[in-house]
Structure formats: C-alpha cells, structure tokens
Scaffold this motif. Structure first.
Motif, PDB file in Angstrom:
ATOM      1  N   GLY A 229       0.799  -1.330  -0.099  1.00 42.67           N
ATOM      2  CA  GLY A 229       0.073   0.121  -0.111  1.00 42.67           C
ATOM      3  C   GLY A 229       0.962   1.252   0.064  1.00 42.67           C
ATOM      4  N   ALA A 230       0.256   2.263   0.477  1.00 43.17           N
ATOM      5  CA  ALA A 230       0.940   3.667   0.647  1.00 43.17           C
ATOM      6  C   ALA A 230       2.071   3.433   1.406  1.00 43.17           C
ATOM      7  CB  ALA A 230       0.029   4.551   1.124  1.00 43.17           C
ATOM      8  N   LEU A 231       2.217   2.595   2.311  1.00 41.91           N
ATOM      9  CA  LEU A 231       3.222   2.485   3.292  1.00 41.91           C
ATOM     10  C   LEU A 231       4.413   1.866   2.412  1.00 41.91           C
ATOM     11  CD1 LEU A 231       1.540   1.283   6.370  1.00 41.91           C
ATOM     12  CD2 LEU A 231       2.688   3.404   6.202  1.00 41.91           C
ATOM     13  N   ALA A 232       4.214   0.997   1.628  1.00 39.04           N
ATOM     14  CA  ALA A 232       5.219   0.363   0.847  1.00 39.04           C
ATOM     15  C   ALA A 232       5.751   0.982  -0.394  1.00 39.04           C
ATOM     16  CB  ALA A 232       4.849  -1.109   0.613  1.00 39.04           C
ATOM     17  N   THR A 233       5.295   2.211  -0.731  1.00 35.14           N
ATOM     18  CA  THR A 233       5.416   2.876  -1.819  1.00 35.14           C
ATOM     19  C   THR A 233       5.815   4.428  -1.578  1.00 35.14           C
ATOM     20  OG1 THR A 233       3.284   3.492  -2.292  1.00 35.14           O
ATOM     21  CG2 THR A 233       4.129   1.404  -3.052  1.00 35.14           C
ATOM     22  N   GLY A 234       5.924   5.252  -2.287  1.00 37.18           N
ATOM     23  CA  GLY A 234       6.021   6.602  -2.167  1.00 37.18           C
ATOM     24  C   GLY A 234       4.593   7.172  -1.664  1.00 37.18           C
ATOM     25  N   GLY A 235       3.455   6.642  -2.171  1.00 41.34           N
ATOM     26  CA  GLY A 235       2.162   6.725  -1.696  1.00 41.34           C
ATOM     27  C   GLY A 235       1.237   6.030  -2.658  1.00 41.34           C
ATOM     28  N   PHE A 236      -0.041   5.935  -1.947  1.00 44.47           N
ATOM     29  CA  PHE A 236      -1.054   5.162  -2.642  1.00 44.47           C
ATOM     30  C   PHE A 236      -0.926   3.718  -2.862  1.00 44.47           C
ATOM     31  CE2 PHE A 236      -4.232   4.795  -6.362  1.00 44.47           C
ATOM     32  CZ  PHE A 236      -5.307   5.135  -5.523  1.00 44.47           C
ATOM     33  N   GLY A 237       0.031   3.268  -3.209  1.00 50.27           N
ATOM     34  CA  GLY A 237       0.397   1.709  -3.158  1.00 50.27           C
ATOM     35  C   GLY A 237       0.136   0.969  -4.498  1.00 50.27           C
ATOM     36  N   THR A 238       0.730  -0.267  -4.540  1.00 49.14           N
ATOM     37  CA  THR A 238       0.530  -0.868  -5.770  1.00 49.14           C
ATOM     38  C   THR A 238      -0.923  -1.861  -5.774  1.00 49.14           C
ATOM     39  OG1 THR A 238       1.903  -2.517  -4.926  1.00 49.14           O
ATOM     40  CG2 THR A 238       2.880  -1.003  -6.197  1.00 49.14           C
ATOM     41  N   ALA A 239      -0.803  -3.060  -4.835  1.00 49.23           N
ATOM     42  CA  ALA A 239      -1.781  -3.677  -4.839  1.00 49.23           C
ATOM     43  C   ALA A 239      -3.075  -3.067  -4.170  1.00 49.23           C
ATOM     44  CB  ALA A 239      -1.556  -5.075  -4.069  1.00 49.23           C
ATOM     45  N   LEU A 240      -2.567  -2.364  -3.128  1.00 47.75           N
ATOM     46  CA  LEU A 240      -3.899  -1.764  -2.090  1.00 47.75           C
ATOM     47  C   LEU A 240      -4.252  -0.461  -3.181  1.00 47.75           C
ATOM     48  CD1 LEU A 240      -3.100  -1.611   1.459  1.00 47.75           C
ATOM     49  CD2 LEU A 240      -4.297  -3.333   0.113  1.00 47.75           C
ATOM     50  N   GLY A 241      -3.468   0.142  -3.984  1.00 47.10           N
ATOM     51  CA  GLY A 241      -3.833   1.237  -4.889  1.00 47.10           C
ATOM     52  C   GLY A 241      -4.811   0.859  -5.702  1.00 47.10           C
ATOM     53  N   VAL A 242      -4.766  -0.473  -6.506  1.00 42.31           N
ATOM     54  CA  VAL A 242      -5.807  -0.911  -7.016  1.00 42.31           C
ATOM     55  C   VAL A 242      -7.170  -0.747  -6.373  1.00 42.31           C
ATOM     56  CG1 VAL A 242      -6.542  -2.885  -8.303  1.00 42.31           C
ATOM     57  CG2 VAL A 242      -4.016  -1.942  -8.802  1.00 42.31           C
ATOM     58  N   ILE A 243      -7.183  -1.336  -5.124  1.00 38.46           N
ATOM     59  CA  ILE A 243      -8.262  -1.370  -4.185  1.00 38.46           C
ATOM     60  C   ILE A 243      -8.768  -0.051  -3.972  1.00 38.46           C
ATOM     61  CG2 ILE A 243      -8.989  -1.948  -1.950  1.00 38.46           C
ATOM     62  CD1 ILE A 243      -7.037  -4.682  -2.093  1.00 38.46           C
ATOM     63  N   TYR A 244      -7.974   1.064  -3.827  1.00 35.89           N
ATOM     64  CA  TYR A 244      -8.225   2.324  -3.424  1.00 35.89           C
ATOM     65  C   TYR A 244      -8.869   2.793  -4.567  1.00 35.89           C
ATOM     66  CZ  TYR A 244      -5.140   2.102   0.413  1.00 35.89           C
ATOM     67  OH  TYR A 244      -4.622   1.609   1.775  1.00 35.89           O
ATOM     68  N   ALA A 245      -8.571   2.474  -5.616  1.00 35.24           N
ATOM     69  CA  ALA A 245      -8.771   3.151  -6.845  1.00 35.24           C
ATOM     70  C   ALA A 245     -10.559   2.568  -7.329  1.00 35.24           C
ATOM     71  CB  ALA A 245      -8.230   2.818  -8.124  1.00 35.24           C
ATOM     72  N   ALA A 246     -10.705   1.191  -7.068  1.00 35.22           N
ATOM     73  CA  ALA A 246     -11.930   0.708  -7.124  1.00 35.22           C
ATOM     74  C   ALA A 246     -13.050   1.101  -6.246  1.00 35.22           C
ATOM     75  CB  ALA A 246     -11.998  -0.851  -7.043  1.00 35.22           C
ATOM     76  N   ALA A 247     -12.646   1.569  -4.923  1.00 34.99           N
ATOM     77  CA  ALA A 247     -13.213   2.073  -3.956  1.00 34.99           C
ATOM     78  C   ALA A 247     -13.653   3.577  -4.224  1.00 34.99           C
ATOM     79  CB  ALA A 247     -12.513   2.031  -2.636  1.00 34.99           C
ATOM     80  N   GLU A 248     -12.504   4.375  -4.917  1.00 38.30           N
ATOM     81  CA  GLU A 248     -12.849   5.766  -5.195  1.00 38.30           C
ATOM     82  C   GLU A 248     -14.149   5.763  -6.145  1.00 38.30           C
ATOM     83  OE1 GLU A 248      -8.458   8.086  -5.251  1.00 38.30           O
ATOM     84  OE2 GLU A 248      -9.357   7.149  -6.970  1.00 38.30           O
ATOM     85  N   GLU A 249     -14.214   4.780  -7.139  1.00 34.78           N
ATOM     86  CA  GLU A 249     -15.187   4.708  -8.143  1.00 34.78           C
ATOM     87  C   GLU A 249     -16.494   4.456  -7.598  1.00 34.78           C
ATOM     88  OE1 GLU A 249     -14.113   3.498 -12.697  1.00 34.78           O
ATOM     89  OE2 GLU A 249     -14.717   1.653 -11.343  1.00 34.78           O
ATOM     90  N   GLY A 250     -16.587   4.250  -6.187  1.00 37.45           N
ATOM     91  CA  GLY A 250     -17.678   3.777  -5.612  1.00 37.45           C
ATOM     92  C   GLY A 250     -18.103   2.402  -5.452  1.00 37.45           C
TER      93      GLY A 250
END
Ligand code: MRU
Length: 344
Positions: free
Chosen positions: A160-181
């Motif tokens: 996630g954001a903790l493992a990257t500069g921010g937002f994350g890779t695997a968790l970033g995909v999850i955040y993007a899906a959540a952002e879409e509702g």
C-alpha cells in the motif's frame, strides 16, 4: 480518494523524515535522518520497507549523501558517491526497485558536472518519489476494472501507501476501485513473521475506511473453499523476464490455493519491479532474515531453545499461477517472455 492521511517518507528541511513502520499500528513515530547512514540503517531494520519505498529511500539517501559531501573535485565526488551507492545496494537483496533507483542516481551523477550535480541529484530523488505516486495512480486506473462490484479481495503482506511513495500498488488498485464507488471488502493475511498484513495493511485500509478483516496465514484456503474470496491481489519485489514473481514469503502458497479454487491471482507492480536480466524466478536473490523473527512473536519467545528456524523473507510464484500483472502501462494477462518483453 482524499489525500493520504500519512506520509511514508518525506524530504523536509534538508533531512529525510521516515514513518517508523516497526512501531505501527500502536505508535506513529518518525525517524529523522540527517545523513545517509541513517537511511541505510532504516532500510536494513525495516523502519521503511516495501519495494518501491526502499527505492525512494535509497534515492533520497544518496541525494543527502551528495549534498553533505565535502569533496572538492568531480573525481573525488564520484568515487565517494559510488561507494555510497554500494552501501545502499548492500542493504536488502530482493527488491529490484532498490537497485533500479541506485542505478538511476548513479547514471545521473556521472552525466552532470560537479558541483551542480548535488542539486540535480536532490531533484531526481524528489522526482522518483513523485513518479512513484503517479505510477501507482495509473496502475489503480487499469487495475480497478478487474475488481467486480461487491468483491471480497484477499491480499498478502503490505503493498500500500506504506510500501511505496504513496497510494500503493496492490492496495492502490483497491483504493481506485473504492474511489469509483465500488463496495468492496478486503481480507488481509497477517503475514508472519514480520506481520506486515496484521500491523500495516489493516491499519492502512482502516485509515482509508475500507472494510478489512484480518486472518492468520493458514485461513485463506478455508475462505476460498467457502466462496468468500473473489480475487487475490498482491505486490511484487522482483519480476523475472518470464513473469515469475518474488514477493513476501507466503505469496506462493496463496497463489497455489487460488489456482486450485479457480480464483484470479493478480500482481500489481510498476515497471521498476521488472528485472529482464533474470530469465526465471530461480535466479532472484532471496533474503534470509534473522531467525529471531520466527522464534518470537513481538517480544515473546514462542518456541523452545535449542531448535532450528528457517526464515526466507520472500518466495517466488511461477508465472503460470499469475492471472495477470497490472502495471502503469497496462495489464499483461497470462504473463510470459514475449508479453513481458513487449511491455518493457
Ligand atoms: O519485507 P518487506 O516488508 O519489504 O516486503 C514487502 C513485500 O513483499 C511487498 O509485497 C512488496 O514489496 C510490494 S510493495 C508495493
């Protein structure tokens, strides 16, 4: 998605401020590094961890080393800088993002005149941080299309954001899906022995208000059998030319389980995680860590004295178990040598 509620790493007042991940979730402490040795130690001791995050940390640490250098000629500077690069390269062996960032800083150092190179290296480190966040956003945009409405998703370790500069890779995909509702929920493997799942992934998802259920590493099979997992998504530390993927120890077992139950198994990783110089995953160097991590749970010893322990920090999932790899340039389904060569 609102701004990240925390910063994993930051360049502040000519120092590097790193969120101490060893203390999460109970305390939000920061380590302030005034010299590169402090950053090397932060990587080794996992104050900061996760493939892209250690790449960013190394780039910033090198920029700080360059800034503090007292050398007076270009040759002396490069000699000292390259020795520092070697010390960063010896901090952790598996995540290739570390070596990618070091190589990028080293090539730049060789191509810019002295002493303006010092300011240029600082700009480059900040650019690497910025690019990493943009890259994760791009991965999120591609990857979210793979996540069905009401999906229940299993993840392993913390990508996630903790493992990257921010937002994350695997968790970033999850955040993007959540952002879409999309209404989704996550099962997080605790990820023994360092417990990145229990301590970090649950904390992060909770900060982002995504429903998360913690499970121990041996529960995934039962959940899959009971139809409670629709897909698995994990990050990566190094991907060989044929798609074999090194990630946190236990990832391979999850991939085998997903394959057995016919559940898609996705890897989300930036191009900086690919290592086309390695033909297969067999050549990926695996880090072995202190056996104490296995003997102890937190501060408590859980095993008798006088026995052995085995502690590889990563394992390799063969490409044939990976449904698709999500990158900032698109999604590669059924990864193999030609599809990865085309992507790179
Ligand atoms: O030992 P760690 O915590 O550095 O291992 C981290 C992982 O295995 C992550 O899954 C991987 O680096 C991907 S992070 C986006």
């Amino acid at each position: 998605m609102q701004q990240s509620p925390f910063k994993t790493i930051e360049w502040k007042d000519e120092k590097i401020v790193i969120l101490d991940q060893r203390k999460l979730p109970t305390r939000m402490n920061y380590v302030t590094c005034k010299d590169p040795e402090c950053v090397i130690s932060a990587i080794k001791t996992m104050v900061i961890r996760g493939a892209p995050a250690i790449g960013v940390a190394a780039a910033m640490g090198l920029a700080l080393g360059a800034k503090l250098s007292r050398t007076s000629t270009r040759d002396e500077f490069l000699h000292e800088f390259e020795a520092l690069c070697d010390r960063f390269a010896a901090s952790r062996p598996t995540a290739v993002n570390l070596f990618w960032a070091i190589d990028r800083m080293k090539s730049l150092a060789r191509s810019i005149p002295f002493p303006s190179v010092k300011a240029t290296l600082r700009e480059e480190a900040l650019k690497i941080l910025d690019e990493d966040i943009q890259t994760n956003r791009a991965m999120g945009s591609f990857g979210k299309e793979l996540i069905p409405e009401k999906a229940s998703i299993l993840t392993h370790c913390n990508a996630g954001a903790l493992a990257t500069g921010g937002f994350g890779t695997a968790l970033g995909v999850i955040y993007a899906a959540a952002e879409e509702g999309k209404s989704i929920q996550v099962y997080a493997d605790e990820t023994r022995p360092v417990l990145q799942g229990a301590r970090l992934t649950t904390w992060e998802l909770h900060q982002y208000k995504i429903p998360v259920t913690l499970i121990t590493d041996n529960m995934a099979g039962m959940l899959m059998k009971d139809g409670k997992i629709q897909l698995v998504i994990v990050g990566a530390d190094r991907i060989a030319a044929n798609g074999d993927t090194a990630n946190k120890i236990g990832t391979y077992s999850v991939a085998v389980l997903a394959h057995h139950h016919g559940i898609p198994f996705y890897v989300a990783a930036p191009l900086s995680t690919f290592d086309p110089s390695l033909a297969t995953g067999d050549a990926i160097p695996i880090e072995y860590r202190d056996k104490k991590e296995v003997f102890y749970c937190g501060k408590r010893r859980i095993a008798p004295r006088g026995i052995q322990a085995f502690n590889p920090a990563f394992d390799v999932t063969p490409a044939e178990l990976i449904t698709a790899i999500i990158t900032e340039k698109g999604i590669v389904t059924s990864p193999n040598v030609p599809s990865i060569a085309k992507l790179l």
